[in-house]
Design a protein around this motif. Structure first.
Motif, PDB file in Angstrom:
ATOM      1  N   HIS A  15      37.632 -34.030 -28.107  1.00  0.00           N
ATOM      2  CA  HIS A  15      38.288 -34.033 -26.796  1.00  0.00           C
ATOM      3  C   HIS A  15      39.062 -35.327 -26.647  1.00  0.00           C
ATOM      4  N   PRO A  16      40.291 -35.382 -27.180  1.00  0.00           N
ATOM      5  CA  PRO A  16      41.024 -36.662 -27.158  1.00  0.00           C
ATOM      6  C   PRO A  16      41.112 -37.286 -25.765  1.00  0.00           C
ATOM      7  N   ALA A  17      41.373 -36.475 -24.727  1.00  0.00           N
ATOM      8  CA  ALA A  17      41.555 -37.036 -23.380  1.00  0.00           C
ATOM      9  C   ALA A  17      40.263 -37.626 -22.821  1.00  0.00           C
ATOM     10  N   ARG A  18      39.138 -37.213 -23.376  1.00  0.00           N
ATOM     11  CA  ARG A  18      37.864 -37.788 -22.912  1.00  0.00           C
ATOM     12  C   ARG A  18      37.521 -39.052 -23.665  1.00  0.00           C
ATOM     13  N   THR A  19      38.232 -39.296 -24.746  1.00  0.00           N
ATOM     14  CA  THR A  19      37.997 -40.521 -25.505  1.00  0.00           C
ATOM     15  C   THR A  19      39.041 -41.579 -25.162  1.00  0.00           C
ATOM     16  N   VAL A  20      40.321 -41.186 -25.184  1.00  0.00           N
ATOM     17  CA  VAL A  20      41.409 -42.151 -25.006  1.00  0.00           C
ATOM     18  C   VAL A  20      42.335 -41.716 -23.875  1.00  0.00           C
ATOM     19  N   GLY A  21      42.545 -42.604 -22.917  1.00  0.00           N
ATOM     20  CA  GLY A  21      43.568 -42.388 -21.889  1.00  0.00           C
ATOM     21  C   GLY A  21      44.675 -43.381 -22.161  1.00  0.00           C
ATOM     22  N   SER A  22      45.930 -42.907 -22.201  1.00  0.00           N
ATOM     23  CA  SER A  22      47.003 -43.855 -22.516  1.00  0.00           C
ATOM     24  C   SER A  22      48.139 -43.769 -21.511  1.00  0.00           C
ATOM     25  N   LEU A  63      42.096 -39.208 -15.989  1.00  0.00           N
ATOM     26  CA  LEU A  63      41.621 -37.845 -15.699  1.00  0.00           C
ATOM     27  C   LEU A  63      40.411 -37.434 -16.534  1.00  0.00           C
ATOM     28  N   GLY A  64      40.472 -37.720 -17.838  1.00  0.00           N
ATOM     29  CA  GLY A  64      39.399 -37.285 -18.730  1.00  0.00           C
ATOM     30  C   GLY A  64      38.185 -38.194 -18.701  1.00  0.00           C
ATOM     31  N   ASP A  65      38.162 -39.171 -17.786  1.00  0.00           N
ATOM     32  CA  ASP A  65      37.089 -40.154 -17.717  1.00  0.00           C
ATOM     33  C   ASP A  65      36.883 -40.773 -19.104  1.00  0.00           C
ATOM     34  N   PRO A  66      37.968 -41.339 -19.671  1.00  0.00           N
ATOM     35  CA  PRO A  66      37.932 -41.767 -21.074  1.00  0.00           C
ATOM     36  C   PRO A  66      37.112 -43.028 -21.281  1.00  0.00           C
ATOM     37  N   ARG A  67      36.816 -43.311 -22.538  1.00  0.00           N
ATOM     38  CA  ARG A  67      36.080 -44.527 -22.892  1.00  0.00           C
ATOM     39  C   ARG A  67      37.017 -45.628 -23.334  1.00  0.00           C
ATOM     40  N   VAL A  68      38.277 -45.251 -23.579  1.00  0.00           N
ATOM     41  CA  VAL A  68      39.286 -46.211 -24.053  1.00  0.00           C
ATOM     42  C   VAL A  68      40.531 -46.058 -23.196  1.00  0.00           C
ATOM     43  N   LEU A  69      41.144 -47.182 -22.795  1.00  0.00           N
ATOM     44  CA  LEU A  69      42.447 -47.150 -22.126  1.00  0.00           C
ATOM     45  C   LEU A  69      43.442 -47.936 -22.977  1.00  0.00           C
ATOM     46  N   LEU A  70      44.558 -47.296 -23.317  1.00  0.00           N
ATOM     47  CA  LEU A  70      45.661 -47.949 -24.031  1.00  0.00           C
ATOM     48  C   LEU A  70      46.849 -47.992 -23.079  1.00  0.00           C
ATOM     49  N   LEU A  71      47.285 -49.186 -22.730  1.00  0.00           N
ATOM     50  CA  LEU A  71      48.324 -49.316 -21.707  1.00  0.00           C
ATOM     51  C   LEU A  71      49.445 -50.221 -22.196  1.00  0.00           C
ATOM     52  N   ASP A  72      50.669 -49.682 -22.184  1.00  0.00           N
ATOM     53  CA  ASP A  72      51.832 -50.444 -22.638  1.00  0.00           C
ATOM     54  C   ASP A  72      52.584 -50.960 -21.416  1.00  0.00           C
ATOM     55  N   GLU A  73      52.520 -52.254 -21.184  1.00  0.00           N
ATOM     56  CA  GLU A  73      53.196 -52.902 -20.034  1.00  0.00           C
ATOM     57  C   GLU A  73      52.896 -52.188 -18.701  1.00  0.00           C
ATOM     58  N   PRO A  74      51.615 -52.017 -18.348  1.00  0.00           N
ATOM     59  CA  PRO A  74      51.284 -51.240 -17.152  1.00  0.00           C
ATOM     60  C   PRO A  74      51.626 -51.940 -15.839  1.00  0.00           C
ATOM     61  N   ARG A  93      40.897 -53.383 -11.722  1.00  0.00           N
ATOM     62  CA  ARG A  93      40.535 -52.036 -12.187  1.00  0.00           C
ATOM     63  C   ARG A  93      40.239 -52.049 -13.690  1.00  0.00           C
ATOM     64  N   LEU A  94      41.065 -52.742 -14.453  1.00  0.00           N
ATOM     65  CA  LEU A  94      40.872 -52.804 -15.905  1.00  0.00           C
ATOM     66  C   LEU A  94      39.628 -53.620 -16.255  1.00  0.00           C
ATOM     67  N   ARG A  95      39.414 -54.684 -15.494  1.00  0.00           N
ATOM     68  CA  ARG A  95      38.212 -55.507 -15.728  1.00  0.00           C
ATOM     69  C   ARG A  95      36.950 -54.676 -15.473  1.00  0.00           C
ATOM     70  N   SER A  96      36.936 -53.906 -14.364  1.00  0.00           N
ATOM     71  CA  SER A  96      35.739 -53.130 -14.055  1.00  0.00           C
ATOM     72  C   SER A  96      35.547 -52.003 -15.063  1.00  0.00           C
ATOM     73  N   PHE A  97      36.639 -51.447 -15.588  1.00  0.00           N
ATOM     74  CA  PHE A  97      36.549 -50.413 -16.623  1.00  0.00           C
ATOM     75  C   PHE A  97      35.856 -50.989 -17.868  1.00  0.00           C
ATOM     76  N   ALA A  98      36.262 -52.193 -18.261  1.00  0.00           N
ATOM     77  CA  ALA A  98      35.643 -52.838 -19.428  1.00  0.00           C
ATOM     78  C   ALA A  98      34.206 -53.246 -19.125  1.00  0.00           C
TER      79      ALA A  98
END
Length: 249
Positions: A80-87, A153-164, A179-184
């Motif tokens: 389930h890619p979307a549940r692992t990685v959100g980009s 959406l997929g409640d992922p475990r990884v976020l990849l963000l390009d210039e967010p 938000r990113l700090r709390s995710f980590a």
């Protein structure tokens, strides 16, 4: 250092990534590791290969050589890619005629994610009040929030963000940082490219620095600034200037 968190997800290994566009080598034998429970900043001058690397990490571009593994598994083999990685690799890629809610519903449907997640993520990124407005009328900052909502959406475990933080106002930038700090801090893995180095210094744990498609250094923010005795901005400027001259030599 921050206390270690039980890892939801052990490690992302990027190994020997290489990508040519014609004669130009956009990414040159790039290897690094990303740890869970940490925010890693991805920095380097424009044209250093950051966006190409991130696209290869989610199979939007195919490497000529090398690979990326999420806890040992290639992206194409994830159940389930979307549940692992959100980009978020391009905040502009959404249908302008669709409302924010419908954009997220369509995205959820494509990834087999329950529609109930749509209202959760709209609230999470602060877009409930404009959920039924068309994305075409959104500012860049609002589109960034909507793009992040679809990544979550997929409640992922990884976020990849390009210039967010592109297009976000100071409040939006502070919100994104928290938000990113709390995710980590909850055990997730965050990999974020940014040219706002002073901002990145406030919340990143680790850095991957590239120049001309090659790795310059991968280390903690603290060790880098301790080693150079300078601010993060000055340290990086010095490193990447050398690499740009090296690349054109």
């Amino acid at each position: 250092g921050r206390s270690r968190i039980p890892r939801m997800f052990a490690m992302i290994n990027v190994t020997g990534l290489t990508k040519h566009y014609g004669e130009r080598r956009a990414v040159d034998d790039l290897s690094f590791e990303l740890e869970a429970g940490r925010v890693t900043g991805f920095v380097g001058p424009n044209g250093a290969g950051k966006s190409t690397t991130m696209r290869m990490m989610v199979d939007l571009a195919r490497p000529d050589r090398g690979e990326v593994r999420y806890d040992g598994v290639r992206y194409v083999d994830l159940a389930h890619p979307a549940r692992t990685v959100g980009s978020v690799l391009d905040a502009r890629c959404m249908h302008p005629g669709r409302t924010a809610r419908n954009h997220l519903r369509a995205t959820a449907a494509l990834s087999n994610i329950p529609t109930s997640r749509v209202d959760d993520v709209l609230a999470d990124v602060g877009l409930e009040s404009v959920a039924d407005e068309r994305a075409g009328g959104f500012s860049l900052g609002m589109r960034q929030r909507l793009a992040l909502a679809s990544a979550l959406l997929g409640d992922p475990r990884v976020l990849l963000l390009d210039e967010p933080s592109n297009g976000l106002d100071p409040d939006g930038i502070r919100w994104l940082r928290n938000r990113l700090r709390s995710f980590a801090d909850a055990g997730g893995t965050v990999f974020v490219s940014s040219h706002l180095i002073a901002e990145l210094a406030k919340f990143a744990d680790d850095l991957v620095v590239v120049g001309a498609g090659r790795l310059i250094t991968a280390e903690t923010v603290d060790s880098l600034t301790a080693r150079t005795g300078q601010s993060l901005e000055d340290s990086l400027l010095e490193m990447t200037t050398d690499s740009a001259e090296f690349a054109s030599a």
